[in-house]
Motif scaffolding. Structure first.
Motif, PDB file in Angstrom:
ATOM      1  N   SER A 163       0.823  -1.198   0.000  1.00 43.84           N
ATOM      2  CA  SER A 163       0.000   0.000   0.000  1.00 43.84           C
ATOM      3  C   SER A 163       0.861   1.254   0.000  1.00 43.84           C
ATOM      4  O   SER A 163       0.521   2.243  -0.643  1.00 43.84           O
ATOM      5  N   ALA A 164       1.971   1.246   0.686  1.00 45.97           N
ATOM      6  CA  ALA A 164       2.867   2.404   0.681  1.00 45.97           C
ATOM      7  C   ALA A 164       3.471   2.595  -0.697  1.00 45.97           C
ATOM      8  O   ALA A 164       3.607   3.719  -1.182  1.00 45.97           O
ATOM      9  N   ALA A 165       3.823   1.522  -1.360  1.00 47.66           N
ATOM     10  CA  ALA A 165       4.422   1.619  -2.686  1.00 47.66           C
ATOM     11  C   ALA A 165       3.406   2.051  -3.731  1.00 47.66           C
ATOM     12  O   ALA A 165       3.765   2.685  -4.719  1.00 47.66           O
ATOM     13  N   SER A 166       2.144   1.731  -3.533  1.00 49.64           N
ATOM     14  CA  SER A 166       1.145   2.070  -4.542  1.00 49.64           C
ATOM     15  C   SER A 166       0.871   3.570  -4.603  1.00 49.64           C
ATOM     16  O   SER A 166       0.344   4.061  -5.584  1.00 49.64           O
ATOM     17  N   PHE A 167       1.223   4.329  -3.564  1.00 46.84           N
ATOM     18  CA  PHE A 167       0.995   5.761  -3.565  1.00 46.84           C
ATOM     19  C   PHE A 167       2.144   6.528  -4.209  1.00 46.84           C
ATOM     20  O   PHE A 167       1.971   7.648  -4.625  1.00 46.84           O
ATOM     21  N   ALA A 168       3.323   5.937  -4.262  1.00 47.95           N
ATOM     22  CA  ALA A 168       4.482   6.623  -4.844  1.00 47.95           C
ATOM     23  C   ALA A 168       4.579   6.300  -6.330  1.00 47.95           C
ATOM     24  O   ALA A 168       4.356   5.181  -6.751  1.00 47.95           O
ATOM     25  N   GLN A 169       4.901   7.319  -7.100  1.00 48.04           N
ATOM     26  CA  GLN A 169       5.087   7.160  -8.533  1.00 48.04           C
ATOM     27  C   GLN A 169       6.388   7.855  -8.887  1.00 48.04           C
ATOM     28  O   GLN A 169       6.645   8.969  -8.445  1.00 48.04           O
ATOM     29  N   THR A 170       7.218   7.204  -9.677  1.00 53.45           N
ATOM     30  CA  THR A 170       8.480   7.796 -10.093  1.00 53.45           C
ATOM     31  C   THR A 170       8.316   8.427 -11.465  1.00 53.45           C
ATOM     32  O   THR A 170       7.765   7.815 -12.372  1.00 53.45           O
ATOM     33  N   VAL A 171       8.794   9.656 -11.595  1.00 52.85           N
ATOM     34  CA  VAL A 171       8.748  10.362 -12.872  1.00 52.85           C
ATOM     35  C   VAL A 171      10.141  10.907 -13.176  1.00 52.85           C
ATOM     36  O   VAL A 171      10.939  11.155 -12.274  1.00 52.85           O
ATOM     37  N   THR A 172      10.423  11.080 -14.459  1.00 55.59           N
ATOM     38  CA  THR A 172      11.695  11.649 -14.881  1.00 55.59           C
ATOM     39  C   THR A 172      11.443  12.808 -15.834  1.00 55.59           C
ATOM     40  O   THR A 172      10.388  12.887 -16.470  1.00 55.59           O
ATOM     41  N   ALA A 173      12.417  13.683 -15.916  1.00 52.63           N
ATOM     42  CA  ALA A 173      12.334  14.812 -16.839  1.00 52.63           C
ATOM     43  C   ALA A 173      13.739  15.172 -17.298  1.00 52.63           C
ATOM     44  O   ALA A 173      14.716  14.954 -16.577  1.00 52.63           O
ATOM     45  N   THR A 174      13.833  15.705 -18.501  1.00 53.14           N
ATOM     46  CA  THR A 174      15.104  16.209 -19.007  1.00 53.14           C
ATOM     47  C   THR A 174      14.903  17.642 -19.489  1.00 53.14           C
ATOM     48  O   THR A 174      13.822  18.016 -19.941  1.00 53.14           O
ATOM     49  N   SER A 175      15.954  18.422 -19.356  1.00 53.44           N
ATOM     50  CA  SER A 175      15.922  19.815 -19.783  1.00 53.44           C
ATOM     51  C   SER A 175      17.362  20.309 -19.901  1.00 53.44           C
ATOM     52  O   SER A 175      18.299  19.620 -19.495  1.00 53.44           O
ATOM     53  N   LEU A 176      17.514  21.497 -20.407  1.00 49.69           N
ATOM     54  CA  LEU A 176      18.846  22.091 -20.498  1.00 49.69           C
ATOM     55  C   LEU A 176      19.321  22.659 -19.167  1.00 49.69           C
ATOM     56  O   LEU A 176      20.512  22.858 -18.954  1.00 49.69           O
ATOM     57  N   THR A 177      18.369  22.926 -18.235  1.00 47.24           N
ATOM     58  CA  THR A 177      18.710  23.503 -16.928  1.00 47.24           C
ATOM     59  C   THR A 177      18.038  22.722 -15.805  1.00 47.24           C
ATOM     60  O   THR A 177      17.041  22.024 -16.021  1.00 47.24           O
TER      61      THR A 177
END
Length: 71
Positions: free
Chosen positions: A19-33
């Motif tokens: 249940s603790a893991a189901s609330f967390a979501q990993t996201v990634t992003a890329t940018s120049l800064t």
């Protein structure tokens, strides 16, 4: 009786981890800064109605950032 208690404790522990893991979501992003990458993560968190915690950022030719979204 001891076996049933041990199995019950193991089941409760497994369910609490799931249940603790189901609330967390990993996201990634890329940018120049760094600011640009964080802005993308903040926008994703706002869209999902969540808060975020940056867990990794690396810098080369572009910035790569990873964050966990949680509610």
């Amino acid at each position: 009786m001891k076996t049933i208690k041990a199995m019950s404790i193991a089941a409760v522990a497994a369910l609490s981890l799931m249940s603790a893991a189901s609330f967390a979501q990993t996201v990634t992003a890329t940018s120049l800064t760094l600011d640009g990458a964080e802005a993308k993560i903040a926008a994703q968190a706002q869209q999902d109605g969540a808060q975020y915690k940056i867990i990794e950022a690396s810098n080369g030719n572009v910035v790569h950032m990873t964050a966990e979204l949680y509610k």
